[in-house]
Design an enzyme around this catalytic site. Structure first.
Site, PDB file in Angstrom:
ATOM      1  N   MET A  75     -68.447 -31.617 -84.450  1.00  0.00           N
ATOM      2  CA  MET A  75     -68.311 -30.753 -83.277  1.00  0.00           C
ATOM      3  C   MET A  75     -68.170 -29.296 -83.694  1.00  0.00           C
ATOM      4  SD  MET A  75     -68.236 -30.531 -80.052  1.00  0.00           S
ATOM      5  CE  MET A  75     -68.123 -28.914 -79.301  1.00  0.00           C
ATOM      6  N   HIS A  81     -76.358 -28.133 -88.734  1.00  0.00           N
ATOM      7  CA  HIS A  81     -76.426 -28.216 -87.270  1.00  0.00           C
ATOM      8  C   HIS A  81     -75.193 -27.558 -86.635  1.00  0.00           C
ATOM      9  CE1 HIS A  81     -77.523 -30.239 -83.427  1.00  0.00           C
ATOM     10  NE2 HIS A  81     -76.224 -30.202 -83.236  1.00  0.00           N
ATOM     11  N   GLU A  82     -74.018 -27.955 -87.084  1.00  0.00           N
ATOM     12  CA  GLU A  82     -72.794 -27.414 -86.468  1.00  0.00           C
ATOM     13  C   GLU A  82     -72.676 -25.918 -86.741  1.00  0.00           C
ATOM     14  OE1 GLU A  82     -71.726 -29.432 -84.413  1.00  0.00           O
ATOM     15  OE2 GLU A  82     -72.573 -31.247 -85.306  1.00  0.00           O
ATOM     16  N   GLY A  85     -70.877 -37.384 -84.637  1.00  0.00           N
ATOM     17  CA  GLY A  85     -71.006 -36.881 -86.010  1.00  0.00           C
ATOM     18  C   GLY A  85     -70.062 -35.719 -86.291  1.00  0.00           C
ATOM     19  N   ASN A 126     -66.794 -26.526 -82.616  1.00  0.00           N
ATOM     20  CA  ASN A 126     -65.734 -25.635 -82.121  1.00  0.00           C
ATOM     21  C   ASN A 126     -65.745 -24.303 -82.868  1.00  0.00           C
ATOM     22  OD1 ASN A 126     -64.592 -28.081 -80.804  1.00  0.00           O
ATOM     23  ND2 ASN A 126     -64.165 -28.610 -82.927  1.00  0.00           N
TER      24      ASN A 126
HETATM   25  N1  TRP Z   1     -71.947 -30.916 -79.658  1.00  0.00           N
HETATM   26  C1  TRP Z   1     -71.820 -31.854 -80.734  1.00  0.00           C
HETATM   27  C2  TRP Z   1     -73.027 -31.684 -81.647  1.00  0.00           C
HETATM   28  O1  TRP Z   1     -74.129 -31.626 -81.196  1.00  0.00           O
HETATM   29  C3  TRP Z   1     -71.762 -33.270 -80.369  1.00  0.00           C
HETATM   30  C4  TRP Z   1     -70.773 -33.766 -79.385  1.00  0.00           C
HETATM   31  C5  TRP Z   1     -70.875 -33.810 -78.053  1.00  0.00           C
HETATM   32  C6  TRP Z   1     -69.613 -34.479 -79.677  1.00  0.00           C
HETATM   33  N2  TRP Z   1     -69.860 -34.528 -77.504  1.00  0.00           N
HETATM   34  C7  TRP Z   1     -69.083 -34.950 -78.478  1.00  0.00           C
HETATM   35  C8  TRP Z   1     -68.998 -34.783 -80.848  1.00  0.00           C
HETATM   36  C9  TRP Z   1     -67.963 -35.762 -78.436  1.00  0.00           C
HETATM   37  C10 TRP Z   1     -67.863 -35.579 -80.815  1.00  0.00           C
HETATM   38  C11 TRP Z   1     -67.375 -36.082 -79.622  1.00  0.00           C
HETATM   39  O2  TRP Z   1     -72.898 -31.597 -82.812  1.00  0.00           O
HETATM   40 ZN    ZN Z   2     -75.263 -30.156 -81.475  1.00  0.00          ZN
END
Ligand code: TRP
Ligand code: ZN
Length: 852
Positions: free
Chosen positions: A258, A292-293, A256, A260
């Site tokens: 990320m 969430h992000e 969905g 960063n």
């Molecule tokens: N940490 C991200 C979230 O929870 C999700 C995530 C983990 C992710 N690995 C990924 C997104 C690889 C894209 C590709 O929102």
């Molecule tokens: Zn997450």
């Protein structure tokens, strides 16, 4: 050899030998030959004995590599570079490397890759090692500076912009972060700008960056971002900590979105929205994912995870926070019903099959395979239980302590529970079992009543799961209310704290035998088992004051009726139809809630329930039962539905708010049933005039469900063929609504369609994800869908291992079914496993699916 399955164990954790004080990266971007120049200042970790320096790297062409300016002698082993301790100059030293990578040919979408000629990155969990040599583990945190050299118009990275010129830009992120939060974007992008003043009066610049042409689809996401930022200040006291917050929309993305640091990257489906192209469900999902992000900035980024076994530390907590946010923004009861439906549909299914694992696993082969419903959804439920047990004020205090104590650290579940123990004085050692014990507890309830005392007898059992035969009793908060036979609330919601295998609770001083409302609000992620009658369920559907349990009563009633229809050929029970009629006519109920009650329990939910009761589920019988019950509901409720359809019409401009969406949901529920009677007349008319995607797609679905709508499908294609996100819906609808016997052929035709794209995860999911969700079609007895899915996964594995592994989960229920189906699914899995050079991701999944 990426294929050699190497298992990583939680018990083997050791602190890093060297920490990083500062990272400076330079990117010279070029599609097939990007140069990455890194300068990394290392320092011996005082908490370690030092030793060799081990760096992670995968698929890198190393051009040069030095230590304090002198050429380093290195050795290579299984994805690592080793520099022996005797070469390491002193307690601190500078490691420099130049490597070459090829983003244009990176179809795995991990590391640096290209999507529609734009450069972007995805580093969680272990993608940074595909960019350069580095200790790619979350407990190594460092400030990063980044210089990007490229002719692309927009050059972005984490943190704050420092300087830029013709063909270059520099960014600096002052907050120490693990490599998985690194991000870079370069491309021809346009922005939707805004700004926000934070609680301390700082102005933050906000941007959503998109491809030219998508500018008009950013306003809703921007609104959601600002609401999230303000909500986190008001509810958790958390303020944003950089001058700028950027979001970028990318078409090719594995998940969905990320989180960063300062540069969230989103699957375009999780951020772009407009009334014409997005459904109400899309708007709701976008709002939740943006929140969430954003919430990860504190729960994930400022406080990160020590190692990947602690993934639920950030994901469970952040899901819990985004669920709280959505409940505040929209209808809390309806949100709870949706969240529990997701939990049951995905997590319970996982917990009941070969992929069952604890919320904190003890080992893994490929960490990407552990971004699961168990870690996310059950992880969030554990936090909800903790809050229920300690109370809201104690929860707030514990969270403050958590932020204060662990800011800037890479923490563990032990750290998390410790702040609750320290701030409440509670012993959480038994509660901690929720993190280590897999499987969904069964809570069996019986009761007795005499002399004004009502007794609830509770018993908990957790079934064995792979690798965990014996289970211990858990701490289960059971929220209970008691109703009088007249439907009055006698005892308001009380939390019973269950800690033993068997326990009884008395309620004294009652004048008559009460009707219990158990596990209100779904107070714990368990399966409730209790002998009860359908008249009691109908009573609770009419009278329960807890909205979740009111809905639950209707669902249990429907499940009982459908089970009898599917296994005994029973007729649709009048009791259910009458109860639905009363519910539907109750104008005091929120339309969104009524729409939820009208929905029948899913095919998979019924299959699992039958299986638990010792019956081998027959997907076709379940399908027919759902069809007949829908027909019966339509016939019984016709006048009510017709008037709901006419009166719930929205006036004026489209608004995605919860109340308007709820009215549209009720209207859609009515339309879907009415189409079974009016031959699709209303749906055809709606399709022809709809000016928003919710109604256009709803009308199309209502037609496809009665095997009509081919004309509308064709015109939908003509209208939307240039919009990738809408075309995903066009692909998905055809598979979702295909008749069981035609499902495999439909999907097979669509993967050959000129607009199908094996490299685009959204498009692949729209066909193959929908194939596995159409249970009657997926499990059609000729096995054609199993074989098709296996063929497609074998093809996909070379392009995108992550998505291949994820989609293989379609087979996770294989042991539920009859010998013929089991055999066919096992063959399909074995065929995948036999593929030469099968990815580590898919190898681990298929091996676990097959079991021993
Ligand atoms: N940490 C991200 C979230 O929870 C999700 C995530 C983990 C992710 N690995 C990924 C997104 C690889 C894209 C590709 O929102
Ligand atoms: Zn997450």
């Amino acid at each position: 050899m990426t294929n050699a399955p190497q298992t990583v164990f939680l018990a083997d954790y050791t602190p890093p030998a060297y920490l990083v004080d500062q990272v400076a990266l330079t990117f010279r971007l070029a599609p097939t030959a990007t140069r990455v120049i890194s300068k990394v200042n290392f320092r011996r970790n005082p908490e370690s004995n030092g030793g060799d320096l081990l760096l992670d790297g995968e698929g890198l062409k190393t051009i040069s590599c030095t230590l304090d300016g002198a050429k380093a002698t290195v050795t290579h082993e299984a994805g690592k570079m080793r520099i022996s301790a005797d070469q390491l100059p002193a307690d601190s030293f500078l490691f420099e490397a130049e490597v070459e990578i090829s983003p244009a040919t990176n179809t795995a979408l991990e590391g640096l890759y290209m999507s529609n000629s734009m450069y972007c990155t995805q580093c969680e969990a272990e993608g940074f090692r595909k960019i350069t040599w580095y200790p790619d583990r979350p407990d190594v945190m460092a400030p990063f500076t980044v210089r990007i050299e490229s002719e692309e118009k927009i050059l972005l990275s984490n943190g704050n912009p420092v300087a830029s010129g013709d063909g270059w830009a520099e960014w600096s992120d002052p907050w120490p972060k693990p490599a998985y939060l690194f991000a870079l974007v370069a491309g021809n992008l346009v922005n939707h700008p805004d700004q926000l003043e934070t609680m301390s009066g700082k102005k933050v610049e906000l941007n959503i960056w998109v491809r030219p042409g998508d500018e008009g689809k950013c306003a809703f996401g921007m609104g959601a971002l600002k609401q999230s930022m303000t909500w986190d200040e008001e509810v958790y006291g958390r303020e944003y900590d950089l001058d700028i917050f950027n979001i970028v929309a990318v078409d090719d993305f594995n998940m969905g979105a990320m989180e960063n640091k300062g540069l969230n990257i989103f699957n375009s489906s999780a951020v772009l929205a407009s009334p014409e192209t997005s459904t109400d469900a899309n708007f709701e999902r976008i709002e939740a994912i943006i929140a969430h992000e954003y919430f990860h900035n504190w729960t994930g980024n400022r406080i990160t995870c020590r190692d990947w076994f602690q993934l639920c530390l950030k994901e469970g907590l952040t899901v819990f926070r985004d669920q709280q946010f959505s409940a505040d923004m929209r209808s809390a009861p309806v949100r709870r019903i949706d969240d529990v439906s997701t939990l049951r549909g995905r997590q319970f299914r996982e917990d009941n099959g070969p992929l069952a694992h604890p919320v904190r696993p003890e080992s893994f082969v490929e960490i990407n395979n552990f971004y699961t419903a168990t870690i996310y959804e059950k992880g969030a439920e554990i936090i909800g239980m903790l809050k229920r047990l300690v109370g809201d004020d104690a929860y707030a205090k514990a969270l403050n302590l958590y932020f204060e104590r662990h800011d800037g650290e890479a923490a563990t579940i032990e750290d998390w529970l410790q702040v609750f123990e320290d701030s409440t004085g509670r012993d959480l050692s038994q509660f901690k079992l929720w993190y280590s014990q897999a499987g969904t507890p069964r809570l069996t309830v019986s009761e007795s009543y005499s002399d004004g005392t009502y007794t609830l007898n509770l018993r908990q059992d957790t079934p064995a799961t792979p690798g965990q035969a014996d289970k211990q009793p858990l701490v289960i908060p059971v929220a209970v209310g008691l109703l009088s036979p007249e439907g009055k609330e006698l005892v308001p919601t009380t939390i019973l704290e269950m800690t033993e295998t068997e326990q009884s609770f008395d309620f004294e001083g009652l004048s008559a035998r009460p009707v219990p409302s158990l596990l209100r609000g779904f107070s714990a992620p368990v399966v409730l088992i209790r002998e009860t009658s359908n008249s009691e369920r109908a009573f609770l559907l009419a009278h329960d004051t807890d909205p979740f349990n009111k809905w639950e009563a209707g669902r249990m009633l429907a499940k009982d009726v459908l089970s009898r229809m599917a296994t005994e050929g029973a007729e649709p029970a009048p009791q259910y139809l009458d109860a639905m009629s009363d519910m539907c006519a109750d104008e005091a109920l929120d339309p969104a809630f009524r729409a939820h009650c009208l929905r029948l329990p899913g095919q998979d939910d019924l299959a699992q329930t039958l299986y638990d009761a010792g019956v081998t589920p027959d997907p076709m019988a379940i399908h027919s039962a759902r069809e007949s019950l829908s027909d019966a509901l339509a016939a019984k409720l016709e006048p009510l539905l017709a008037s709901a359809y006419d009166s719930m019409i929205s006036e004026g401009e489209f608004s995605p708010d919860a109340v308007s969406a709820g009215r549209r949901a009720m209207r859609q529920g009515a339309l879907s049933l009415l189409s079974r009677i009016d031959g699709g007349e209303r749906a055809r008319a709606l399709f022809a005039t709809a000016d928003n995607m919710t109604e256009q797609l709803g009308a199309l679905g209502a037609l496809l469900q009665i095997s009509q709508g081919s004309k509308e499908l064709a015109s939908f294609y003509q209208q939307w063929r240039d919009d990738r996100l809408v075309m995903d819906k066009w692909f998905m609808m055809q598979v979702s609504f295909a008749a069981p016997e035609a499902t495999a052929a439909t999907a097979a035709r669509l993967v050959e369609h000129a607009d199908f794209d094996w490299k685009n995860p959204n498009r692949v999911r729209s066909v193959l994800g929908a194939l596995s969700m159409n249970a009657a079609g997926f499990h059609y007895e000729d096995g054609a869908s199993y074989q098709l899915l296996a063929d497609c996964l074998i093809r996909l594995d070379d392009l995108n291992p992550q998505i291949t592994a994820r989609l293989s989960g379609a087979f996770e229920t294989w042991r539920r079914y009859d010998g013929n189906r089991q055999g066919q699914m096992r063959d399909a899995l074995q065929r995948i496993l036999a593929k030469p050079d099968l990815s580590r991701d898919a190898t681990e999944m298929v091996t676990r699916l097959l079991g021993d």
